[in-house]
Design an enzyme around this catalytic site. Structure first.
Site, mmCIF file in Angstrom:
data_model
loop_
_atom_site.group_PDB
_atom_site.id
_atom_site.type_symbol
_atom_site.label_atom_id
_atom_site.label_comp_id
_atom_site.label_asym_id
_atom_site.label_seq_id
_atom_site.Cartn_x
_atom_site.Cartn_y
_atom_site.Cartn_z
ATOM 1 N N LYS A 35 13.541 -2.163 -2.523
ATOM 2 C CA LYS A 35 12.795 -3.405 -2.765
ATOM 3 C C LYS A 35 11.623 -3.126 -3.717
ATOM 4 O O LYS A 35 11.280 -1.965 -3.959
ATOM 5 C CB LYS A 35 12.295 -3.970 -1.436
ATOM 6 C CG LYS A 35 11.308 -3.073 -0.714
ATOM 7 C CD LYS A 35 11.020 -3.606 0.693
ATOM 8 C CE LYS A 35 10.033 -2.710 1.412
ATOM 9 N NZ LYS A 35 9.878 -3.108 2.838
ATOM 10 N N TYR A 256 -19.835 2.156 -16.056
ATOM 11 C CA TYR A 256 -20.423 0.907 -15.575
ATOM 12 C C TYR A 256 -21.181 1.116 -14.272
ATOM 13 O O TYR A 256 -20.717 1.835 -13.378
ATOM 14 C CB TYR A 256 -19.327 -0.134 -15.328
ATOM 15 C CG TYR A 256 -18.731 -0.689 -16.600
ATOM 16 C CD1 TYR A 256 -19.508 -1.442 -17.480
ATOM 17 C CD2 TYR A 256 -17.399 -0.464 -16.904
ATOM 18 C CE1 TYR A 256 -18.954 -1.956 -18.648
ATOM 19 C CE2 TYR A 256 -16.832 -0.984 -18.058
ATOM 20 C CZ TYR A 256 -17.617 -1.728 -18.934
ATOM 21 O OH TYR A 256 -17.064 -2.234 -20.072
HETATM 22 C C1 LIG Z 1 10.275 -1.932 3.522
HETATM 23 C C2 LIG Z 1 11.155 -1.876 4.700
HETATM 24 C C3 LIG Z 1 11.664 -0.645 5.137
HETATM 25 C C4 LIG Z 1 11.283 0.670 4.522
HETATM 26 O O1 LIG Z 1 10.001 1.043 4.974
HETATM 27 P P1 LIG Z 1 9.371 2.480 4.618
HETATM 28 O O2 LIG Z 1 8.122 2.517 5.410
HETATM 29 O O3 LIG Z 1 9.116 2.453 3.147
HETATM 30 O O4 LIG Z 1 10.386 3.482 4.997
HETATM 31 C C5 LIG Z 1 12.543 -0.660 6.198
HETATM 32 N N1 LIG Z 1 12.894 -1.814 6.813
HETATM 33 C C6 LIG Z 1 12.403 -3.007 6.423
HETATM 34 C C7 LIG Z 1 12.810 -4.235 7.143
HETATM 35 C C8 LIG Z 1 11.513 -3.082 5.364
HETATM 36 O O5 LIG Z 1 11.045 -4.262 4.979
#
Ligand SMILES: *Cc1c(COP(=O)(O)O)cnc(C)c1O
Length: 364
Positions: A35, A256
């Site tokens: 994702k 800054y």
């Molecule tokens: C993002 C996600 C994962 C992966 O999580 P990590 O902490 O990156 O391993 C697994 N299951 C779901 C439902 C997620 O949304």
């Protein structure tokens, strides 16, 4: 010439981390979570290294289309399921498996016309209170789904809120198993933290693991364990160069707000990297940086296009010297993204997802 900032995705590190993840759950199949454009790495850039996964999990339908365009014929899981009825047409056309986390999604599926029934992952809310049916409502949802001609196989999933911390996984595991123990179907329980920390407890209980962050070489429970403790390798390097030098004397300030003031002579390197590249502005004086592979510190405030570093530990550094903001230096020194994230009060996930589009990114 373009600015010297550049990001590199390391194919061999992705493969290594996938192997490490498999070793932590040898009997489970692996959803490689890609994702957010593979956690900022680019789906097309990670695909070859991760294609030995058993499936890919994500939540954006356009990203699922990109995977099919790469000719991935295996399973793809939409972790949040469908957002509107017409998404189901794409699921049918591309053969996407999808989560079902609420009654509205069951309603849409019941109204959907399809030749081939769908594989769905019914999600239980075991305490995260984001998506999913509560344990009390879960079986009714299962019964309703099971009666639909649009549904092929029902798998069961949940997500741990505290797998990375002291609360652990036992309350969620108990709630999940109490409701599902006599239901058929494959199970998918664990993210990266649960996979790495509770492999022995989860063995035989989870048919599909869902690792994300470990694939990208960041520790799921930093600072309790570092990426090196888990034998993970950084998959992304953000690198740039020194484009200017300053010689400060006691009392001179930097950047800054003049937030840093030198207490003696100090050689300062100006680096072509700023918050418009995705480097966090919250990183303050002391944040680790590598110059020519040598660890030193950021000083002063990060600005939009530049930041400044202390060159005291690297006297030979000068105009054009290599700067590693996170990842691997060309000489092989490693600066964990988790350390930089910690200095900014955040996690490695956010940094890798936030590298700006203006930073060229290539695969090595
Ligand atoms: C993002 C996600 C994962 C992966 O999580 P990590 O902490 O990156 O391993 C697994 N299951 C779901 C439902 C997620 O949304």
């Amino acid at each position: 010439m373009p600015r010297p900032i550049h990001a590199t995705v390391h194919t061999s590190a992705l493969s290594h981390n996938l192997a490490r993840t498999r070793a932590a759950a040898p009997d489970a199949r692996v959803w490689a979570v890609v994702k957010a454009n593979a956690y900022g790495h680019g789906i097309e850039r990670v695909f070859d290294a991760l294609r030995s996964a058993d499936g890919f999990a994500l939540l954006d339908l356009a990203e699922a289309q990109r995977l099919r365009a790469l000719d991935w014929r295996g399973p793809i899981l939409l972790l949040e399921g469908c957002f509107e009825a017409r998404d189901l047409e794409l699921c049918s056309r591309l053969g996407l498996w999808h989560a079902i986390h609420c009654n509205e999604q069951i309603d849409m599926l019941a109204a959907h016309k399809t030749q081939l029934p769908h594989r769905v992952f019914l999600k239980m809310n075991t305490g995260m209170n984001r998506l999913g049916f509560t344990p009390e409502r879960f079986r009714a949802a299962w019964t309703r789904l099971n009666a639909l001609p649009q549904v092929d196989e029902i798998s069961l999933m949940q997500h741990f809120p505290d797998a990375d911390g002291p609360r652990g996984i036992s309350a969620q595991l108990k709630a999940f198993e109490a409701v599902t123990h006599d239901l058929p179907g494959e199970r998918s329980l664990s993210n990266s933290a649960a996979t790495m920390r509770y492999g022995a407890i989860l063995a035989g209980r989870s048919d599909w693991i869902r690792p994300g962050i470990v694939l990208y070489g960041s520790s799921p429970d930093f600072p309790e364990h570092s990426a090196a403790d888990w034998d993970l390798q950084p998959t992304m390097t953000l690198a740039s160069k020194i484009i200017g030098l300053q010689h400060l004397v006691a009392g001179d300030t930097v950047g800054y707000g003049s937030s840093f003031s030198a207490d003696g002579p100090l050689r300062l390197g100006v680096v072509a990297c700023g918050y418009a590249d995705g480097y966090p502005r919250h990183c303050g004086t002391g944040t680790p940086v590598l110059v020519n592979g040598v660890r030193t510190r950021l000083v002063g405030r990060v600005s939009m296009d530049m930041l400044t570093v202390d060159l005291t530990p690297v006297p030979e550094a000068g105009f054009g010297s290599e700067v590693t903001l996170w990842g691997q230096s060309s000489g092989g020194a490693v600066l964990s993204i988790d350390e930089v994230a910690q200095a900014a009060g955040t996690v490695g996930y956010e940094l890798m997802c936030a590298v700006a589009p203006r930073v060229p990114m290539t695969v090595e």
